[in-house]
Design an enzyme around this catalytic site. Structure first.
Site, short mmCIF file in Angstrom:
data_model
loop_
_atom_site.label_atom_id
_atom_site.label_comp_id
_atom_site.label_asym_id
_atom_site.label_seq_id
_atom_site.Cartn_x
_atom_site.Cartn_y
_atom_site.Cartn_z
N ASP A 329 0.82 -1.21 0.00
CA ASP A 329 0.00 0.00 0.00
C ASP A 329 0.86 1.25 0.00
O ASP A 329 2.03 1.22 0.34
CB ASP A 329 -0.91 0.01 1.23
CG ASP A 329 -0.11 0.05 2.53
OD1 ASP A 329 0.83 -0.74 2.65
OD2 ASP A 329 -0.43 0.87 3.41
N GLU A 330 0.24 2.34 -0.37
CA GLU A 330 0.80 3.69 -0.24
C GLU A 330 2.26 3.75 -0.68
O GLU A 330 3.14 4.17 0.08
CB GLU A 330 0.66 4.17 1.21
CG GLU A 330 -0.79 4.31 1.66
CD GLU A 330 -0.94 4.76 3.09
OE1 GLU A 330 -1.89 5.49 3.40
OE2 GLU A 330 -0.09 4.37 3.93
N CYS A 331 2.50 3.35 -1.92
CA CYS A 331 3.87 3.40 -2.46
C CYS A 331 3.97 4.56 -3.44
O CYS A 331 3.54 4.45 -4.60
CB CYS A 331 4.21 2.09 -3.17
SG CYS A 331 5.87 2.08 -3.89
#
Length: 761
Positions: A329-331
């Protein structure tokens, strides 16, 4: 005859006193959580005593389970049950393993006058049957010290039960804030009590690497420690032996442990020790503020994949369960967009954008996990650029990711924030300890249905279940972890186990009454609703009316004489009206007598603070500032060199840069539109109106204002002073806040913002 009546009265009184003196309780109500899917009550009771025979088949797992059950009796009742393989005619607790049509987690339980019989196809099902039996006993069975005035009696019932979902979990982030092994064991004990079967252990992050990797010691030596905003160091990690200890402890309680090793983003703590795995080469520091870090693993370097393969080689043997969580997530893609190695990789592999590069990254890791015999699971961003063939998706950004994955034929675990994020507030943010935000009540968690309406028929079968997610940014102590987790995780336990048709929130609240006692015996710091409504200082000119409410039905008691309210204090039943200065102390009381913290409300009769005739020369605030790290307002007393400043929206960055800590004392004026009582709120460290310190947030985390007050103000111009420390307390920089005060006239619903350009000097 008269004498006989007197003697009879004495006899009855003696009998009543004798009954009272024994302290023995009536047969406990049938209050099982999660609610069994089929339960029929019968007449009669069965009492466990020191002569009760515990009949268990010769089986290693069941022998361990028998030990856990016997430990409860030994600690609470002072006796152990005799374990045997032959069932006597009466006074027994018998477990029978019977292969048949029951599922792996199903069980049948019959409590009759002669004894207790539990049937299951597997050891896990038998364990759940015994867990239910313990809940039929008085709550004192969970005590760790012996109690002598309890009959270990349960009502006769017949239960046929099986869970709705196979994934009933709790996620725990130990990276933002670390917790010791004993704390985790305590949570596993409670999870087992409510038939939860999956512990999702979030072990790596930007803010800390928490698992020992022997080949790469700098992951914990450097990546496991961060320097906080106040200069102190914060760290901790689990050795591989400690990991094994936790996994074994969970296994005894039939709980599967899923490790999470974040990739390709949330990797800063790893890059601190091994900067060559990044796109830029560093150097880096472990992130000491919350949020998302732009520096991630470089997707263009083979060294990155060699490193992650080595890490996985060490992690997999520690966790025998089939699932391995890779985060995903959230890369942020900003570094990849500028990285020659990543761009070269994209050209070589024919990838059209960085989202497909993330998919390439994830699919390479998937092959590594498959070679280890593991199934990959990740947050719903792993859908970006194409989902890895064998992946399971954990849908957290709402339900859309889970719906899409299920439609593609992938299994999903539904974890949308609106219902299952246990870092959210479960009460008014003005009175609760600071949290990340959001608002999810116990009722909302209980009401969640993990199968979205869009998934019908065979697609619905891809929903494995749900879990409560515990992100720990604002959980500064183990007690705060539990304050957020409970009792909402127990509501989610029932969501995961009980069929929708068998659920009822009001009934759940009733069944929770003895469960709170059980939590007390495990020293769980669960949330008790606070009385909400008035702020802590209520100003009035003629009279004040205080109207309190709670987030779920619970009794409130209060005092007005300065004493601490207790269970026998006056019960709050209707709004309170005052015409003179008064101190109101109020708290809530649960059915078994445990009470919430006390809220103290000062009711103050005031005259309208008069406006002033000010000569306005400019817009904004005028004052002084100094560069440096100031954690407390008193730190400004040591400043030797101040700089003058006029702060407007254009000059605000001078004192408000995250990378350039400062302290400022600013003065000016605000304009109040009409006479009235106003509620004021702000995240400034201190806010004065005239000479009065109205709001004091000194040394607090400035995430949300929790020190609102009301004040009587006349229409017109009022002098104000602001103390503003641009610091980082508890991982939240003051610079992230809007530079403003909010006010609303009492009775109004919405606040008005006083932004920087609304001030004058």
């Amino acid at each position: 005859m008269k004498k006989l009546k007197i003697n009879f009265f004495i006899l009855v009184s003696a009998m009543v006193l004798a009954a009272c003196s024994t302290g023995k309780k009536e047969v406990p109500q049938v209050a099982v959580v999660p609610q069994p899917n089929k339960l029929v009550k019968a007449e009669g009771t069965f009492t466990v005593n020191a002569k009760t025979t515990f009949v268990i088949p010769e089986n290693k797992a069941l022998n361990s389970t028998a030990g856990l059950v016997n430990m409860r009796f030994k600690q609470a009742a002072g006796f152990e049950l005799t374990v045997a393989q032959q069932k006597p005619a009466k006074n027994f607790i018998a477990v029978e393993l019977a292969k048949g049509s029951m599922g792996d987690e199903a069980y049948e339980l019959e409590v009759a006058k002669e004894g207790v019989t539990i049937k299951a196809a597997t050891e896990r099902g038998a364990f759940y049957g015994l867990i239910t039996m313990l809940q039929l006993l008085p709550a004192e069975i969970e005590r760790t010290t012996q109690v002598s005035d309890v009959d270990w009696t349960m009502a006769c019932v017949t239960i046929k039960d099986a869970p709705r979902f196979v994934w009933r979990g709790m996620h725990l982030d130990v990276c933002r804030h670390f917790v010791p092994v004993d704390f985790i064991k305590k949570q596993l004990d409670v999870m087992a009590m409510f038939k939860m079967n999956t512990f999702h252990w979030h072990l790596t992050e930007d803010q800390g690497w928490r698992i020992e990797i022997k080949k790469y010691p700098k992951l914990t030596e450097l990546g496991g420690v961060r320097t906080e905003g106040d200069g102190s160091e914060y760290g901790g990690y689990y050795t591989q032996e400690e990991i094994k200890e936790v996994v074994a402890y969970a296994s005894e309680r039939f709980i599967n442990v899923v490790p999470e090793i974040e990739l390709p983003g949330h990797a800063l703590a790893a890059l601190v020790g091994y900067p060559e795995l990044s796109c830029t080469g560093g150097p880096f520091k472990v992130r000491n503020v919350w949020g998302v870090e732009p520096d991630v693993y470089c997707a263009g370097k083979e060294e990155t994949f060699h490193f992650l393969e080595d890490v996985i080689d060490e992690v997999v043997p520690l966790f025998p369960y089939e699932y391995f969580h890779i985060g995903g997530d959230e890369c942020p893609k900003t570094r990849w967009e500028e990285c020659p190695d990543c761009q070269r990789r994209m050209r070589k592999e024919g990838l059209k954008d960085e989202h497909e590069l993330q998919s390439y990254f994830v699919q390479r890791i998937e092959k590594v996990l498959l070679a280890h015999g593991r199934k990959m699971i990740g947050w719903d961003e792993i859908l970006e650029g194409g989902l890895a063939p064998s992946a399971t998706v954990m849908s957290w950004r709402g339900e859309a990711g889970g719906i899409e994955a299920a439609k593609q034929g992938h299994d999903v675990v539904m974890t949308p924030g609106n219902w299952v994020y246990l870092d959210h507030y479960q009460g008014d943010s003005r009175f609760e300890p600071v949290a990340i935000g959001g608002y999810t009540t116990l009722e909302e968690s209980y009401g969640y249905n993990p199968v979205p309406a869009d998934l019908k028929g065979d697609m619905a079968k891809h929903v494995l279940g749900t879990q409560g997610n515990v992100w720990s940014e604002y959980m500064y102590t183990p007690e705060l972890f539990e304050y957020r987790i409970y009792p909402r995780i127990i509501a989610l336990a029932e969501v995961g186990w009980t069929e929708t048709a068998n659920k009822n929130y009001e009934d759940f609240l009733t069944r929770m009454n003895p469960q709170f006692e059980r939590l007390d015996y495990h020293n769980i710091n669960y949330h008790i609703p606070l009385p909400e409504g008035p702020v802590n200082v209520v100003a009035f000119t003629d009279q004040a009316t205080l109207d309190f409410s709670t987030t779920r039905p619970v009794k409130m008691v209060y005092t007005t004489d300065g004493t601490e309210p207790n269970a026998n204090s006056t019960v709050y039943e209707a709004p309170l009206t005052f015409t003179e200065n008064t101190t109101v102390k109020i708290r809530t009381v649960l059915n078994h007598g445990k009470m919430s913290k006390v809220r103290t409300i000062q009711v103050e009769k005031q005259t309208l603070k008069p406006a002033v005739d000010a000569k306005i020369t400019g817009t904004g605030l005028k004052g002084k500032y100094a560069e440096g790290t100031f954690i407390a307002v008193a730190d400004l007393d040591n400043v030797k060199s101040w700089k003058e400043i006029v702060v407007t929206s254009k000059s605000l960055p001078t004192i408000n840069k995250e990378a350039n800590p400062t302290g400022a004392i600013l003065e000016g004026y605000i304009t109040i539109p009409e006479d009235g009582i106003y509620e004021m709120q702000t995240n400034f460290d201190q806010f004065f109106i005239g000479d009065e310190l109205l709001i004091n947030n000194d040394k607090e985390v400035k995430r949300f204002s929790r020190n609102n007050k009301t004040i009587a103000l006349a229409k017109g111009t009022h002098p104000v002073k602001i103390v503003y420390l641009n610091n980082n307390i508890g991982g939240y920089p003051q610079s992230w806040n809007h530079f403003r005060i909010n006010y609303r006239k009492v009775g109004d619903e919405k606040f008005t913002d006083i932004k920087i350009d609304n001030y004058s000097y």
